[in-house]
Design a protein around this motif. Sequence first.
Motif, PDB file in Angstrom:
ATOM      1  N   ILE A  99     -14.096 -99.743  23.150  1.00  0.00           N
ATOM      2  CA  ILE A  99     -14.967 -98.579  22.922  1.00  0.00           C
ATOM      3  C   ILE A  99     -14.177 -97.409  22.340  1.00  0.00           C
ATOM      4  O   ILE A  99     -14.748 -96.536  21.705  1.00  0.00           O
ATOM      5  N   CYS A 100     -12.880 -97.403  22.524  1.00  0.00           N
ATOM      6  CA  CYS A 100     -12.056 -96.314  21.996  1.00  0.00           C
ATOM      7  C   CYS A 100     -12.024 -96.317  20.477  1.00  0.00           C
ATOM      8  O   CYS A 100     -11.589 -95.339  19.866  1.00  0.00           O
ATOM      9  N   GLU A 101     -12.459 -97.416  19.857  1.00  0.00           N
ATOM     10  CA  GLU A 101     -12.570 -97.455  18.406  1.00  0.00           C
ATOM     11  C   GLU A 101     -13.697 -96.532  17.979  1.00  0.00           C
ATOM     12  O   GLU A 101     -14.812 -96.628  18.486  1.00  0.00           O
ATOM     13  N   GLU A 102     -13.425 -95.651  17.057  1.00  0.00           N
ATOM     14  CA  GLU A 102     -14.411 -94.648  16.655  1.00  0.00           C
ATOM     15  C   GLU A 102     -15.685 -95.289  16.118  1.00  0.00           C
ATOM     16  O   GLU A 102     -16.795 -94.842  16.421  1.00  0.00           O
ATOM     17  N   ARG A 103     -15.556 -96.364  15.362  1.00  0.00           N
ATOM     18  CA  ARG A 103     -16.715 -97.038  14.780  1.00  0.00           C
ATOM     19  C   ARG A 103     -17.627 -97.580  15.874  1.00  0.00           C
ATOM     20  O   ARG A 103     -18.841 -97.377  15.844  1.00  0.00           O
ATOM     21  N   LEU A 104     -17.063 -98.237  16.875  1.00  0.00           N
ATOM     22  CA  LEU A 104     -17.855 -98.812  17.959  1.00  0.00           C
ATOM     23  C   LEU A 104     -18.469 -97.709  18.834  1.00  0.00           C
ATOM     24  O   LEU A 104     -19.643 -97.778  19.200  1.00  0.00           O
ATOM     25  N   PHE A 105     -17.696 -96.687  19.132  1.00  0.00           N
ATOM     26  CA  PHE A 105     -18.202 -95.569  19.941  1.00  0.00           C
ATOM     27  C   PHE A 105     -19.369 -94.898  19.218  1.00  0.00           C
ATOM     28  O   PHE A 105     -20.391 -94.579  19.817  1.00  0.00           O
ATOM     29  N   SER A 106     -19.225 -94.699  17.906  1.00  0.00           N
ATOM     30  CA  SER A 106     -20.279 -94.082  17.109  1.00  0.00           C
ATOM     31  C   SER A 106     -21.546 -94.936  17.116  1.00  0.00           C
ATOM     32  O   SER A 106     -22.656 -94.410  17.223  1.00  0.00           O
ATOM     33  N   SER A 107     -21.393 -96.234  17.032  1.00  0.00           N
ATOM     34  CA  SER A 107     -22.578 -97.101  17.051  1.00  0.00           C
ATOM     35  C   SER A 107     -23.250 -97.071  18.427  1.00  0.00           C
ATOM     36  O   SER A 107     -24.486 -97.092  18.511  1.00  0.00           O
ATOM     37  N   ILE A 108     -22.472 -96.994  19.501  1.00  0.00           N
ATOM     38  CA  ILE A 108     -23.044 -96.877  20.857  1.00  0.00           C
ATOM     39  C   ILE A 108     -23.790 -95.547  20.978  1.00  0.00           C
ATOM     40  O   ILE A 108     -24.890 -95.493  21.516  1.00  0.00           O
ATOM     41  N   PHE A 109     -23.202 -94.486  20.445  1.00  0.00           N
ATOM     42  CA  PHE A 109     -23.856 -93.177  20.482  1.00  0.00           C
ATOM     43  C   PHE A 109     -25.195 -93.224  19.739  1.00  0.00           C
ATOM     44  O   PHE A 109     -26.221 -92.781  20.246  1.00  0.00           O
ATOM     45  N   ASN A 110     -25.162 -93.759  18.531  1.00  0.00           N
ATOM     46  CA  ASN A 110     -26.390 -93.821  17.716  1.00  0.00           C
ATOM     47  C   ASN A 110     -27.456 -94.696  18.372  1.00  0.00           C
ATOM     48  O   ASN A 110     -28.644 -94.407  18.270  1.00  0.00           O
ATOM     49  N   LYS A 111     -27.022 -95.735  19.058  1.00  0.00           N
ATOM     50  CA  LYS A 111     -27.965 -96.677  19.669  1.00  0.00           C
ATOM     51  C   LYS A 111     -28.600 -96.120  20.941  1.00  0.00           C
ATOM     52  O   LYS A 111     -29.786 -96.339  21.196  1.00  0.00           O
ATOM     53  N   HIS A 112     -27.829 -95.358  21.764  1.00  0.00           N
ATOM     54  CA  HIS A 112     -28.299 -94.990  23.104  1.00  0.00           C
ATOM     55  C   HIS A 112     -28.585 -93.503  23.321  1.00  0.00           C
ATOM     56  O   HIS A 112     -29.239 -93.148  24.305  1.00  0.00           O
ATOM     57  N   SER A 113     -28.135 -92.626  22.469  1.00  0.00           N
ATOM     58  CA  SER A 113     -28.265 -91.189  22.745  1.00  0.00           C
ATOM     59  C   SER A 113     -29.721 -90.736  22.833  1.00  0.00           C
ATOM     60  O   SER A 113     -30.076 -89.986  23.743  1.00  0.00           O
ATOM     61  N   LYS A 114     -30.580 -91.169  21.917  1.00  0.00           N
ATOM     62  CA  LYS A 114     -31.977 -90.740  21.952  1.00  0.00           C
ATOM     63  C   LYS A 114     -32.677 -91.290  23.195  1.00  0.00           C
ATOM     64  O   LYS A 114     -33.393 -90.561  23.886  1.00  0.00           O
ATOM     65  N   ASN A 115     -32.466 -92.552  23.506  1.00  0.00           N
ATOM     66  CA  ASN A 115     -33.093 -93.155  24.694  1.00  0.00           C
ATOM     67  C   ASN A 115     -32.607 -92.471  25.971  1.00  0.00           C
ATOM     68  O   ASN A 115     -33.392 -92.246  26.899  1.00  0.00           O
ATOM     69  N   LEU A 116     -31.319 -92.138  26.015  1.00  0.00           N
ATOM     70  CA  LEU A 116     -30.764 -91.460  27.185  1.00  0.00           C
ATOM     71  C   LEU A 116     -31.385 -90.068  27.331  1.00  0.00           C
ATOM     72  O   LEU A 116     -31.777 -89.663  28.427  1.00  0.00           O
ATOM     73  N   HIS A 117     -31.487 -89.352  26.237  1.00  0.00           N
ATOM     74  CA  HIS A 117     -32.110 -88.029  26.276  1.00  0.00           C
ATOM     75  C   HIS A 117     -33.554 -88.125  26.745  1.00  0.00           C
ATOM     76  O   HIS A 117     -33.986 -87.358  27.615  1.00  0.00           O
ATOM     77  N   ASP A 118     -34.295 -89.057  26.184  1.00  0.00           N
ATOM     78  CA  ASP A 118     -35.706 -89.210  26.566  1.00  0.00           C
ATOM     79  C   ASP A 118     -35.837 -89.560  28.046  1.00  0.00           C
ATOM     80  O   ASP A 118     -36.709 -89.029  28.737  1.00  0.00           O
ATOM     81  N   PHE A 119     -34.978 -90.435  28.525  1.00  0.00           N
ATOM     82  CA  PHE A 119     -34.986 -90.809  29.946  1.00  0.00           C
ATOM     83  C   PHE A 119     -34.790 -89.574  30.828  1.00  0.00           C
ATOM     84  O   PHE A 119     -35.546 -89.337  31.760  1.00  0.00           O
ATOM     85  N   LEU A 120     -33.780 -88.769  30.501  1.00  0.00           N
ATOM     86  CA  LEU A 120     -33.496 -87.565  31.295  1.00  0.00           C
ATOM     87  C   LEU A 120     -34.621 -86.540  31.159  1.00  0.00           C
ATOM     88  O   LEU A 120     -35.000 -85.899  32.140  1.00  0.00           O
ATOM     89  N   TYR A 121     -35.143 -86.397  29.966  1.00  0.00           N
ATOM     90  CA  TYR A 121     -36.214 -85.427  29.737  1.00  0.00           C
ATOM     91  C   TYR A 121     -37.465 -85.790  30.531  1.00  0.00           C
ATOM     92  O   TYR A 121     -38.066 -84.945  31.176  1.00  0.00           O
ATOM     93  N   TYR A 122     -37.837 -87.060  30.508  1.00  0.00           N
ATOM     94  CA  TYR A 122     -39.049 -87.482  31.213  1.00  0.00           C
ATOM     95  C   TYR A 122     -38.859 -87.450  32.726  1.00  0.00           C
ATOM     96  O   TYR A 122     -39.798 -87.186  33.467  1.00  0.00           O
ATOM     97  N   LYS A 123     -37.657 -87.687  33.175  1.00  0.00           N
ATOM     98  CA  LYS A 123     -37.410 -87.714  34.622  1.00  0.00           C
ATOM     99  C   LYS A 123     -37.228 -86.314  35.197  1.00  0.00           C
ATOM    100  O   LYS A 123     -37.706 -86.029  36.293  1.00  0.00           O
ATOM    101  N   PHE A 124     -36.531 -85.426  34.467  1.00  0.00           N
ATOM    102  CA  PHE A 124     -36.163 -84.119  35.029  1.00  0.00           C
ATOM    103  C   PHE A 124     -36.761 -82.918  34.291  1.00  0.00           C
ATOM    104  O   PHE A 124     -36.670 -81.787  34.766  1.00  0.00           O
ATOM    105  N   GLY A 125     -37.304 -83.108  33.122  1.00  0.00           N
ATOM    106  CA  GLY A 125     -37.842 -81.990  32.365  1.00  0.00           C
ATOM    107  C   GLY A 125     -36.775 -81.341  31.498  1.00  0.00           C
ATOM    108  O   GLY A 125     -35.630 -81.800  31.435  1.00  0.00           O
ATOM    109  N   ASP A 126     -37.159 -80.247  30.861  1.00  0.00           N
ATOM    110  CA  ASP A 126     -36.268 -79.594  29.898  1.00  0.00           C
ATOM    111  C   ASP A 126     -35.421 -78.475  30.506  1.00  0.00           C
ATOM    112  O   ASP A 126     -34.469 -78.007  29.904  1.00  0.00           O
TER     113      ASP A 126
END
Length: 171
Positions: free
Chosen positions: A9-36
């Motif tokens: 994961i320390c490889e920038e390319r792999l870390f970037s792909s993990i970020f792009n894949k999960h960041s929106k879903n993670l944000h939505d999960f937190l937003y729906y569970k806890f609010g803004d």
Amino acid sequence: MGKQLHDNICEERLFSSIFNKHSKNLHDFLYYKFGDLLNPKDKVQEAFIKLWQNCTKISPDKAKSFLFTTANNMMLNEVAHQKVVLKHQQTKPKQYTNESPEFLMQESEYYDKLQKALANLTEAQRVAFMMNRVEGKRFKEIAALLDISTKAVEKRIYGALKKLRKDIKEL
């Protein structure tokens, strides 16, 4: 072994792909569970920072689980912190002093004497005295405001002081 090095994961390319894949879903999960109100965007960023700090310890297949658990725990900690803040804000300061009842009674009596003594002054003395002692104006300022001489202001204030000392022995 070659695959382990490739899937770091320390490889920038792999870390970037993990970020792009999960960041929106993670944000939505937190937003729906806890609010803004608790800043889910910040917690997403902080979770990815923790992932980056622990990139050698976490395999790519565990990254999503790590991110969601970390971000959820951060939000829970923020909720607990906000509860403490709210409780502290609702706590009222104590409404008592260390002054004895006797002192409070004497203070009240003194205040009453002062009010009576001020009421016994002539209006001219009272106005000049209050402008000087309460408002902090100088003799020249008072003279200009009342359209009288500086000597007249001095006479009124000194007369008021003399009368107050006579009426209130503690002064």
